[in-house]
Design an enzyme around this catalytic site. Structure first.
Site, PDB file in Angstrom:
ATOM      1  N   LEU A 102      19.207 -10.254   3.451  1.00  0.00           N
ATOM      2  CA  LEU A 102      19.437  -8.995   2.683  1.00  0.00           C
ATOM      3  C   LEU A 102      20.651  -8.947   2.981  1.00  0.00           C
ATOM      4  CD1 LEU A 102      17.799  -7.756   0.115  1.00  0.00           C
ATOM      5  CD2 LEU A 102      17.415  -6.400   1.220  1.00  0.00           C
ATOM      6  N   ASP A 103      22.017  -9.317   1.984  1.00  0.00           N
ATOM      7  CA  ASP A 103      23.239  -8.426   2.588  1.00  0.00           C
ATOM      8  C   ASP A 103      23.666  -7.005   2.745  1.00  0.00           C
ATOM      9  OD1 ASP A 103      24.044 -11.530   2.377  1.00  0.00           O
ATOM     10  OD2 ASP A 103      24.776 -10.857  -0.054  1.00  0.00           O
ATOM     11  N   ARG A 104      24.501  -6.754   4.147  1.00  0.00           N
ATOM     12  CA  ARG A 104      24.634  -5.765   3.652  1.00  0.00           C
ATOM     13  C   ARG A 104      24.614  -4.792   2.959  1.00  0.00           C
ATOM     14  NH1 ARG A 104      27.324  -2.577   8.588  1.00  0.00           N
ATOM     15  NH2 ARG A 104      27.349  -4.263   9.751  1.00  0.00           N
ATOM     16  N   ASP A 106      23.682  -4.334  -0.171  1.00  0.00           N
ATOM     17  CA  ASP A 106      21.780  -4.655  -1.165  1.00  0.00           C
ATOM     18  C   ASP A 106      20.711  -3.296  -0.312  1.00  0.00           C
ATOM     19  OD1 ASP A 106      23.155  -6.450  -2.561  1.00  0.00           O
ATOM     20  OD2 ASP A 106      22.142  -8.353  -1.392  1.00  0.00           O
ATOM     21  N   LYS A 187      23.409 -14.701  -6.926  1.00  0.00           N
ATOM     22  CA  LYS A 187      24.652 -14.339  -6.392  1.00  0.00           C
ATOM     23  C   LYS A 187      25.500 -15.151  -6.419  1.00  0.00           C
ATOM     24  CE  LYS A 187      24.500 -10.088  -3.380  1.00  0.00           C
ATOM     25  NZ  LYS A 187      24.761  -9.087  -2.024  1.00  0.00           N
TER      26      LYS A 187
END
Length: 339
Positions: A102-104, A106, A187
């Protein structure tokens, strides 16, 4: 503790993944009792395992399974060299590892556990988890974009093509449900269609939602939730038949019909009956010692009447090594970039 393969032992210390451990072993950076290890060697806590002269140790701790409502600005990693990572922020006594990515920037549902086998298997089976996400993009959403995105995420498992359910919620915001077997690289898919994702929130994974779990808070997963996730992690992925987009003859009008069937997603169920004993609503921040075998280790603060922490405090500085603090609820760390 039973003897473990060297790469698993290294992984269980939280130093790195098994694959990375294999690479370090091949590079000759790992020693066991002062000697280069033989192929297939198994070790126990009595053995002295070092990586670049750094002594590793595995603590004998009870299994812990958590779900966190990850806020933006935290990196979903256990790497302590990365600033503002989720493991340091939770400051739990157990040697936690995040499940999946989970990207920073997000937000939303993120699982963590000290069960390295569970983490590895569930991360590998990421596309077998059904996910519901709220996504914001950089420009107005067109009906053509929704139709193409739905088709691009479609699943062709068992020869039955099925598009992703997408509902437009605002000019630049939509809600999407990605079922098992669908394309989860959302994405990249949006970028290929000319849209850039500016914000993403994962509001549900299978039947586990953010209901009653505020941003920056975490809770212990229930036994039913753990068992359901373990069944998925142990299952074998279904091999989808080779099909191209040209093979898909679906009608985009079916999106409207699918949207009307989406009631279950608009009103997600409760968090598996989470209670105070399940660690509901713990805030990332300060900690107190865990009771072995209880699964209620908290770095979210001492429980009040509602199972949440008290006064605000600073997030813990390390995983398992910090001194237990007085009961309290720590504030989520401020956003910052990688070091």
């Amino acid at each position: 503790m039973e003897p473990k393969r060297l790469n698993k032992f290294i992984s269980d210390t939280g130093f790195c993944s098994r694959r990375e451990a294999d690479r370090l072993i091949e590079e000759g950076r790992v020693t066991v009792n002062g000697k280069e290890p033989e192929a297939g060697i198994k070790v126990t806590p009595k053995d002295k395992v070092r990586i670049d002269d750094q002594l590793l140790s595995v603590r004998d701790e009870a299994p812990v399974y958590l779900v966190l409502n990850k806020p933006s600005g935290l990196s979903a990693t256990a790497d302590m060299e990365v600033r503002d990572n989720v493991v340091r922020a939770i400051n739990h006594p157990a040697s936690l590892l995040p499940v999946g990515k989970l990207d920073r920037e997000d937000e939303g549902v993120l699982f963590l556990s000290n069960d390295s086998d569970f983490v590895r298997k569930l991360t590998k089976m990421d596309t077998r988890l059904e996910k519901e996400l709220i996504v914001t993009v950089n420009k107005p959403i067109s009906s053509d974009f929704i139709a193409k995105l739905s088709e691009s995420c479609a699943s062709f498992e068992e020869g039955t093509p099925k598009k992703a359910v997408i509902n437009k919620e605002a000019t630049t915001r939509f809600r999407i449900v990605l079922e098992p077997g669908m394309n989860h690289t959302l994405k990249k898919t949006c970028e290929a269609l000319g849209y850039k994702v500016t914000f993403m929130q994962r509001v549900r994974v299978n039947n586990i939602t953010l209901t009653k779990l505020q941003k920056g808070h975490w809770r212990t997963l229930t036994s039913q939730e753990i068992e359901a996730l373990k069944q998925i992690s142990s299952s074998k992925a279904v091999t989808a038949p080779a099909k191209s987009k040209q093979d898909y003859k679906g009608n985009t009008s079916g999106l409207n019909r699918a949207a009307t069937e989406k009631g279950a997603y608009q009103k997600p169920g409760k968090l598996g009956g989470a209670t105070e004993t399940a660690g509901a609503g713990k805030r990332i921040g300060k900690s107190r010692p865990a009771t072995a075998g209880s699964g209620k280790g908290t770095r979210g603060g001492a429980k009040g009447p509602t199972g949440r922490g008290g006064a605000a405090g600073k997030p813990g500085a390390s995983r398992g090594g910090s001194k237990p603090a007085a009961g309290g609820r720590g504030a989520a760390p401020k956003r910052s970039s990688k070091r």
